[in-house]
Design a protein around this motif. Structure first.
Motif, PDB file in Angstrom:
ATOM      1  N   GLY A  90      12.211  14.222  -9.639  1.00 33.00           N
ATOM      2  CA  GLY A  90      13.121  15.292 -10.004  1.00 33.00           C
ATOM      3  C   GLY A  90      13.009  16.513  -9.122  1.00 33.00           C
ATOM      4  N   LEU A  91      11.889  16.636  -8.401  1.00 32.27           N
ATOM      5  CA  LEU A  91      11.689  17.786  -7.522  1.00 32.27           C
ATOM      6  C   LEU A  91      12.025  17.459  -6.073  1.00 32.27           C
ATOM      7  CD1 LEU A  91       8.266  19.024  -8.942  1.00 32.27           C
ATOM      8  CD2 LEU A  91      10.560  19.862  -9.523  1.00 32.27           C
ATOM      9  N   SER A  92      12.458  16.238  -5.816  1.00 33.88           N
ATOM     10  CA  SER A  92      12.672  15.797  -4.439  1.00 33.88           C
ATOM     11  C   SER A  92      14.154  15.785  -4.098  1.00 33.88           C
ATOM     12  CB  SER A  92      12.112  14.378  -4.259  1.00 33.88           C
ATOM     13  OG  SER A  92      12.972  13.448  -4.913  1.00 33.88           O
ATOM     14  N   GLU A  93      14.422  15.374  -2.856  1.00 37.07           N
ATOM     15  CA  GLU A  93      15.801  15.242  -2.403  1.00 37.07           C
ATOM     16  C   GLU A  93      16.497  14.059  -3.077  1.00 37.07           C
ATOM     17  OE1 GLU A  93      17.241  17.374  -0.499  1.00 37.07           O
ATOM     18  OE2 GLU A  93      15.448  18.538  -0.027  1.00 37.07           O
ATOM     19  N   SER A  94      15.752  13.179  -3.720  1.00 38.50           N
ATOM     20  CA  SER A  94      16.351  12.002  -4.336  1.00 38.50           C
ATOM     21  C   SER A  94      17.267  12.364  -5.491  1.00 38.50           C
ATOM     22  CB  SER A  94      15.250  11.043  -4.837  1.00 38.50           C
ATOM     23  OG  SER A  94      14.518  10.536  -3.758  1.00 38.50           O
ATOM     24  N   VAL A  95      17.047  13.503  -6.099  1.00 36.85           N
ATOM     25  CA  VAL A  95      17.907  13.888  -7.206  1.00 36.85           C
ATOM     26  C   VAL A  95      19.331  14.118  -6.700  1.00 36.85           C
ATOM     27  CG1 VAL A  95      17.559  16.390  -7.072  1.00 36.85           C
ATOM     28  CG2 VAL A  95      18.011  15.327  -9.280  1.00 36.85           C
ATOM     29  N   ILE A  96      19.465  14.447  -5.409  1.00 41.06           N
ATOM     30  CA  ILE A  96      20.786  14.611  -4.824  1.00 41.06           C
ATOM     31  C   ILE A  96      21.352  13.264  -4.403  1.00 41.06           C
ATOM     32  CG2 ILE A  96      22.030  15.638  -2.874  1.00 41.06           C
ATOM     33  CD1 ILE A  96      20.077  17.974  -3.007  1.00 41.06           C
ATOM     34  N   VAL A  97      20.507  12.410  -3.827  1.00 42.51           N
ATOM     35  CA  VAL A  97      20.960  11.094  -3.407  1.00 42.51           C
ATOM     36  C   VAL A  97      21.416  10.274  -4.600  1.00 42.51           C
ATOM     37  CG1 VAL A  97      20.262   8.932  -2.304  1.00 42.51           C
ATOM     38  CG2 VAL A  97      19.466  11.120  -1.389  1.00 42.51           C
ATOM     39  N   ASN A  98      20.666  10.375  -5.703  1.00 39.54           N
ATOM     40  CA  ASN A  98      20.985   9.597  -6.885  1.00 39.54           C
ATOM     41  C   ASN A  98      22.285  10.092  -7.511  1.00 39.54           C
ATOM     42  OD1 ASN A  98      20.635   7.661  -8.815  1.00 39.54           O
ATOM     43  ND2 ASN A  98      19.258   8.868 -10.084  1.00 39.54           N
ATOM     44  N   GLU A  99      23.129   9.176  -7.947  1.00 34.54           N
ATOM     45  CA  GLU A  99      24.396   9.543  -8.583  1.00 34.54           C
ATOM     46  C   GLU A  99      24.141   9.820 -10.054  1.00 34.54           C
ATOM     47  OE1 GLU A  99      27.422  10.068  -7.346  1.00 34.54           O
ATOM     48  OE2 GLU A  99      26.615   9.828  -5.343  1.00 34.54           O
ATOM     49  N   SER A 100      23.523  10.956 -10.342  1.00 34.74           N
ATOM     50  CA  SER A 100      23.221  11.326 -11.715  1.00 34.74           C
ATOM     51  C   SER A 100      24.120  12.462 -12.142  1.00 34.74           C
ATOM     52  CB  SER A 100      21.748  11.755 -11.824  1.00 34.74           C
ATOM     53  OG  SER A 100      21.560  12.977 -11.129  1.00 34.74           O
ATOM     54  N   THR A 101      23.939  12.948 -13.339  1.00 34.60           N
ATOM     55  CA  THR A 101      24.748  14.047 -13.848  1.00 34.60           C
ATOM     56  C   THR A 101      23.975  15.365 -13.802  1.00 34.60           C
ATOM     57  OG1 THR A 101      23.974  13.559 -16.094  1.00 34.60           O
ATOM     58  CG2 THR A 101      26.028  12.531 -15.384  1.00 34.60           C
ATOM     59  N   SER A 102      22.899  15.398 -13.048  1.00 32.28           N
ATOM     60  CA  SER A 102      22.084  16.603 -12.987  1.00 32.28           C
ATOM     61  C   SER A 102      22.864  17.747 -12.352  1.00 32.28           C
ATOM     62  CB  SER A 102      20.812  16.345 -12.177  1.00 32.28           C
ATOM     63  OG  SER A 102      21.134  16.189 -10.817  1.00 32.28           O
ATOM     64  N   GLY A 140       0.791  -1.223   0.000  1.00 39.55           N
ATOM     65  CA  GLY A 140       0.000   0.000   0.000  1.00 39.55           C
ATOM     66  C   GLY A 140       0.824   1.273   0.000  1.00 39.55           C
ATOM     67  N   LEU A 141       2.128   1.179  -0.300  1.00 42.69           N
ATOM     68  CA  LEU A 141       2.981   2.370  -0.348  1.00 42.69           C
ATOM     69  C   LEU A 141       3.207   2.772  -1.797  1.00 42.69           C
ATOM     70  CD1 LEU A 141       5.728   1.422   2.288  1.00 42.69           C
ATOM     71  CD2 LEU A 141       3.534   2.559   2.666  1.00 42.69           C
ATOM     72  N   HIS A 142       3.497   4.046  -2.002  1.00 40.41           N
ATOM     73  CA  HIS A 142       3.803   4.522  -3.353  1.00 40.41           C
ATOM     74  C   HIS A 142       5.311   4.717  -3.479  1.00 40.41           C
ATOM     75  CE1 HIS A 142       3.401   6.392  -7.247  1.00 40.41           C
ATOM     76  NE2 HIS A 142       4.139   7.417  -6.829  1.00 40.41           N
ATOM     77  N   LEU A 143       5.893   4.056  -4.468  1.00 35.52           N
ATOM     78  CA  LEU A 143       7.322   4.181  -4.734  1.00 35.52           C
ATOM     79  C   LEU A 143       7.529   5.216  -5.830  1.00 35.52           C
ATOM     80  CD1 LEU A 143      10.240   3.088  -4.262  1.00 35.52           C
ATOM     81  CD2 LEU A 143       9.799   1.495  -6.157  1.00 35.52           C
ATOM     82  N   PHE A 144       8.173   6.316  -5.480  1.00 35.15           N
ATOM     83  CA  PHE A 144       8.508   7.340  -6.469  1.00 35.15           C
ATOM     84  C   PHE A 144       9.800   6.914  -7.172  1.00 35.15           C
ATOM     85  CE2 PHE A 144       5.915   9.484  -3.340  1.00 35.15           C
ATOM     86  CZ  PHE A 144       5.071  10.297  -4.113  1.00 35.15           C
ATOM     87  N   THR A 145       9.726   6.647  -8.459  1.00 40.79           N
ATOM     88  CA  THR A 145      10.878   6.170  -9.224  1.00 40.79           C
ATOM     89  C   THR A 145      11.480   7.325 -10.018  1.00 40.79           C
ATOM     90  OG1 THR A 145       9.600   5.609 -11.202  1.00 40.79           O
ATOM     91  CG2 THR A 145       9.715   3.945  -9.434  1.00 40.79           C
ATOM     92  N   PRO A 146      12.678   7.125 -10.585  1.00 38.69           N
ATOM     93  CA  PRO A 146      13.296   8.194 -11.379  1.00 38.69           C
ATOM     94  C   PRO A 146      12.451   8.649 -12.564  1.00 38.69           C
ATOM     95  CG  PRO A 146      14.940   6.558 -10.777  1.00 38.69           C
ATOM     96  CD  PRO A 146      13.616   5.998 -10.351  1.00 38.69           C
ATOM     97  N   ASP A 147      11.460   7.838 -12.977  1.00 36.93           N
ATOM     98  CA  ASP A 147      10.602   8.229 -14.093  1.00 36.93           C
ATOM     99  C   ASP A 147       9.490   9.191 -13.666  1.00 36.93           C
ATOM    100  OD1 ASP A 147      12.055   6.615 -15.810  1.00 36.93           O
ATOM    101  OD2 ASP A 147      10.804   4.850 -15.390  1.00 36.93           O
ATOM    102  N   ASP A 148       9.241   9.277 -12.368  1.00 39.04           N
ATOM    103  CA  ASP A 148       8.171  10.145 -11.886  1.00 39.04           C
ATOM    104  C   ASP A 148       8.607  11.606 -11.873  1.00 39.04           C
ATOM    105  OD1 ASP A 148       6.454   8.009 -11.407  1.00 39.04           O
ATOM    106  OD2 ASP A 148       7.297   7.655  -9.415  1.00 39.04           O
ATOM    107  N   HIS A 149       7.629  12.488 -12.156  1.00 35.32           N
ATOM    108  CA  HIS A 149       7.914  13.919 -12.139  1.00 35.32           C
ATOM    109  C   HIS A 149       8.342  14.374 -10.747  1.00 35.32           C
ATOM    110  CE1 HIS A 149       7.594  18.189 -12.898  1.00 35.32           C
ATOM    111  NE2 HIS A 149       6.711  18.308 -11.904  1.00 35.32           N
ATOM    112  N   GLU A 150       7.731  13.792  -9.709  1.00 38.29           N
ATOM    113  CA  GLU A 150       8.034  14.203  -8.341  1.00 38.29           C
ATOM    114  C   GLU A 150       9.465  13.858  -7.948  1.00 38.29           C
ATOM    115  OE1 GLU A 150       5.509  12.453  -9.316  1.00 38.29           O
ATOM    116  OE2 GLU A 150       3.614  13.170  -8.464  1.00 38.29           O
TER     117      GLU A 150
END
Length: 867
Positions: free
Chosen positions: A160-172, A148-158
């Motif tokens: 890119g607006l979250s703290e996960s963009v920093i946690v993720n080792e991306s080139t952003s 019953g939980l929602h998993l926000f994945t890298p494909d979700d718009h949210e």
């Protein structure tokens, strides 16, 4: 068993967990793990805990499987290791089973917004970032959705607006800015540091004149203990204190880190320097030292550490480690506050501490108690001494008892000697030293990294070096950048270590960085060609082994057949020494089933029992200590009884190696090895001399011809090899002694004393046949000047330790080290593994970083067998 325990440990490092363990995994898994997304959860119970969140902060998550209110409990810590609350039950119920089963590799959490000002919230939202191996991603996604939980994945718009963009080792852009910000913080470490001038110890305690580098080291140690500076990464802000790495803000001034890592090269006299610290910086003493800044100006400072009476003892000292109790005081001589230093060391190093006390300190000037063997457990008695000596094994044995005085006492200082032995954070002895209470904490080791950079995490946990003593922070800030090959990873590690450690290398007479003017040490490799019969047998065995292991690797069943893997590696290495050490038919070692099951196969149980007898100094892969009772599991893995029984108390009991479910009915007691101090039962007389034994014999004869009195130490990891060499060398006219793991501490001390003596009316022993482990740490063998390593060890630090038993302070002759390596064999490939590990250890303290830290697991097996 010495020849196997490193591979056991390497595979064990894939496993993490247990009662109250921080939710993250060892370094090897991170390079293969992916951030698959995040879930939003509330931190609840904030009213019941003192920990606070004052800004956008990283937080630590700790699994509590034995929580009496909720078996799925996950507690939340701030970066000061103070509990903030728990993850709400509905989310914990979904994540806990995934974490316990290791389907999730790791989790990290961040509070994106500070709580509202002016009121205390009942709950606080956070983002929990989830890491998993690629194969496990579909399972994790389904489990989270079913829960019953929602998993926000890298494909979700949210996303890119979250703290996960920093946690993720991306080139952003944001991720790059965040990494640069953290790197800039690390780059400032040590920029404002000050050098320390030399410090003299009190002459009424320390009789020996220290070398200049030891006086400098003493000054550094005293300064670290007495400094009142803010800890690293903290600064004052608006009347409070801010951790610039984690954004944690508190009104309480953080305690300074009174201690660090004393990592001088082996043989530079660390023990004498530490005795000088104990004598110099004790309660009631006034210590003057001079700080020298970067431009050479200086300012004298004086520190007075309390006011306490120090009682002298006139008890006579004894040199025997089994009887020694220098200066026992009556319990009426109590003290009102801690003055006592606890030294924890391997059993083999106790003799070194006692010898150093006898040699360097004035009798009665330090009160010393040996807490080992038969020992008194009165707290007042221990606190009446300046120094208490104990072993890691003794500490681990008392760990489960709340009545142990070692746990009750708040020590003035705790010193971990040969501290690299606690590199496995899951081991009993590591957990025991972390729980010790002390004002000052010191890690002492010439080899802080033995396998990989994750070895350092246990040291941070013992030092209480926040936030790095919390696994989440260590993984995010240091370990993950290293594992993913980030150029900043090693730079961060170097900056961190430079700020809390002292590391000097010996150098030589001819070297420009010589500290003590030691004679030079040369290391040569003697390549040995196998005799034709030996080569034929070796090639046959390696071909069969390669075929079998290729099947295991392709079927991904190597951990299910791990005892077979160990057998194969063990036998191939033994055949390089002498074919008499191992059976000629490899098929007798191989399992006929795809899954090794001891309960269904008594021959396999017998095979494992024989394997235990073949090697020397076997250590349990959990506690890294010789087991008192060896247990073989149904799945053919080997532990000591107390460790595997504790593992079975977890929520989902399974084997730490292969993850196969286990119960107490799946445990089998291994037969006790039949070994003796003096009378080996194995008879190798009449056997032909192998190519390697002949090569060693020729080297020893050549050395004897050059100078008959030259003493040599021959190291091997196989006890049977030492016995074989004992017969061969004695027949060739050499007077030999043997030192191995089957011997008691008292017997080992007697052997070392006999080897070091030169009695005119007795045959002078010129060759010491030594186990690499029994004589590899804390032993002084400077009476010898030649070292022979019969076979390579895949941990290069262990070899360096062995060499430096001879090449250390007190050595007056040039030291020559010869490594015997069979050409075109598994031994040559082990050398490649060693070089890989040396790159990381060398880059840790050096200016140039290793480009990448390699994984040391199945890839090493591929390398060793040319797969």
């Amino acid at each position: 068993m010495e020849e196997e325990d490193d591979l056991w440990k390497q595979f064990l490092e894939q496993y993490d967990g247990g009662d109250g363990d921080v939710l993250s995994v060892p370094s090897q898994v991170f390079s293969d793990s992916y951030l698959i997304g995040f879930v939003i959860a509330n931190i609840v119970g904030l009213r019941y805990y003192s920990g606070t969140i004052n800004g956008r902060e990283l937080v630590g998550l700790v699994r509590e499987p034995l929580n009496t209110y909720d078996p799925n409990a996950i507690k939340v810590l701030n970066s000061s290791a103070v509990q903030v609350g728990h993850i709400e039950r509905t989310v914990a119920a979904v994540l806990a089973p995934l974490l316990d089963s290791r389907i999730i590799s790791a989790v990290e959490a961040i509070v994106p917004k500070p709580p509202p000002s002016g009121r205390s919230p009942y709950r606080l939202p956070c983002q929990i970032h989830i890491f998993a191996l690629p194969d496990a991603i579909p399972t994790v996604q389904c489990a989270i959705e079913d829960g019953g939980l929602h998993l926000f994945t890298p494909d979700d718009h949210e996303f890119g607006l979250s703290e996960s963009v920093i946690v993720n080792e991306s080139t952003s852009t944001n991720a790059s800015k965040e990494r640069r910000r953290v790197d800039e913080i690390f780059a400032l470490v040590g920029k404002e540091g000050k050098g320390i001038e030399h410090l003299e110890p009190p002459k009424d305690v320390i009789l020996t004149e220290l070398f200049p580098h030891q006086k400098e080291g003493l000054g550094w140690l005293v300064h670290r203990e007495n400094s009142q500076d803010l800890p690293l990464f903290w600064k004052e802000k608006n009347g409070g204190f801010l951790n610039v790495l984690t954004n944690h803000l508190t009104n309480d001034r953080p305690e300074p880190l009174k201690g660090g890592i004393f990592a001088d090269d082996m043989g530079l006299g660390k023990t004498l320097t530490l005795l000088s610290l104990i004598a110099t910086n004790k309660p009631g003493s006034s210590v003057s030292y001079t700080l020298v800044d970067d431009v050479g100006t200086s300012s004298a400072r004086k520190h007075k550490s309390g006011n306490k009476r120090v009682v002298s003892s006139r008890k006579k000292r004894k040199t025997d480690v089994d009887d020694y109790n220098g200066g026992i005081l009556d319990s009426k001589d109590k003290v009102s506050s801690p003055k006592t230093t606890l030294v924890v060391c391997p059993s083999s190093v106790l003799t070194t501490w006692i010898a150093q006390l006898e040699q360097h300190t004035r009798p009665g000037s330090l009160q010393v108690y040996l807490y080992h063997g038969e020992r008194k457990k009165e707290v007042d008695l221990l606190l009446s001494h300046d120094l208490v000596l104990t072993t890691y094994k003794t500490l681990a044995l008392e760990f489960s008892s709340s009545q142990s005085p070692l746990k009750k006492i708040e020590w003035l200082r705790v010193i971990l000697d040969e501290a690299h032995v606690i590199k496995n954070f899951l081991s009993q002895q590591t957990k025991a030293v972390v729980e010790l209470k002390a004002e000052r904490r010191w890690v002492v080791t010439g080899t802080p990294i033995q396998n990989n950079s994750f070895d350092l995490y246990s040291l941070m946990a013992f030092l209480k070096f926040l936030p790095f003593s919390i696994k989440n922070y260590w993984q995010r800030l240091v370990q993950r950048p290293l594992d993913q090959g980030s150029a900043s990873g090693i730079a961060r590690l170097q900056a961190l270590m430079a700020s809390i450690s002292l590391r000097r290398m010996k150098g030589t007479h001819s070297g420009s960085n010589s500290l003590v003017g030691l004679p030079s040490k040369t290391v040569e490799t003697c390549f040995v060609e196998l005799f034709s019969e030996e080569r034929e047998q070796y090639e046959k065995m390696e071909s069969e082994a390669r075929s079998t292991l290729r099947e295991y690797i392709n079927a991904d069943t190597i951990l299910r057949n791990y005892s077979t893997v160990l057998h194969i590696i063990l036998r191939l290495r033994q055949i390089c020494n002498n074919v008499a050490l191992c059976p000629s038919d490899l098929k007798s070692l191989l399992s006929s089933n795809s899954f090794e099951d001891v309960s269904e196969n008594p021959e396999l149980l017998k095979k494992l029992g024989l394997m235990l007898e073949d090697g020397d100094d076997f250590d349990c892969p959990v506690c890294l200590s010789p087991p008192t009772k060896t247990i073989i599991t149904r799945c053919a893995h080997i532990f000591c009884q107390i460790c595997i029984l504790k593992t079975l108390k977890t929520l989902n009991p399974c084997c730490p190696i292969c993850r196969h479910p286990l119960s107490e009915t799946d445990l089998f007691l291994a037969p006790a090895p039949k070994v003796s101090d003096e009378n080996p039962t194995t008879d190798f007389s009449g056997l032909p001399i192998s190519s390697k034994v002949l090569a060693l014999l020729n080297l020893l004869l050549e050395s004897k011809k050059h100078k008959e009195s030259t003493k040599s130490v021959v190291f091997s990891q196989f006890r049977k090899m030492l016995i074989l060499l004992e017969e061969v060398l004695s027949s060739a006219g050499f007077v030999t002694l043997r030192l191995d793991g089957s011997m008691s501490i008292k017997k080992r001390a007697e052997v070392i004393q006999e080897f070091s003596s030169n009695q005119p009316n007795a045959p002078m022993p010129t060759v010491l046949l030594a186990s690499l482990k029994a004589a590899g740490a804390g032993i002084n063998l400077t009476v010898a000047s030649r070292v022979y390593l019969v076979e390579p060890w895949w941990n290069p630090a262990a070899e360096e330790q062995a060499m430096d038993r001879v090449h250390r302070i007190g050595q007056n002759e040039e030291v020559k080290v010869v490594r015997l390596i069979v050409k075109d064999s598994i031994e040559e490939r082990i050398l490649a593994i060693q070089e890989r590990k040396k790159k990381l250890a060398g880059g840790l303290f050096g200016k140039k970083a290793a480009k990448e830290q390699k994984k040391v697991q199945i890839e090493d097996i591929r390398t060793m067998l040319r797969l």
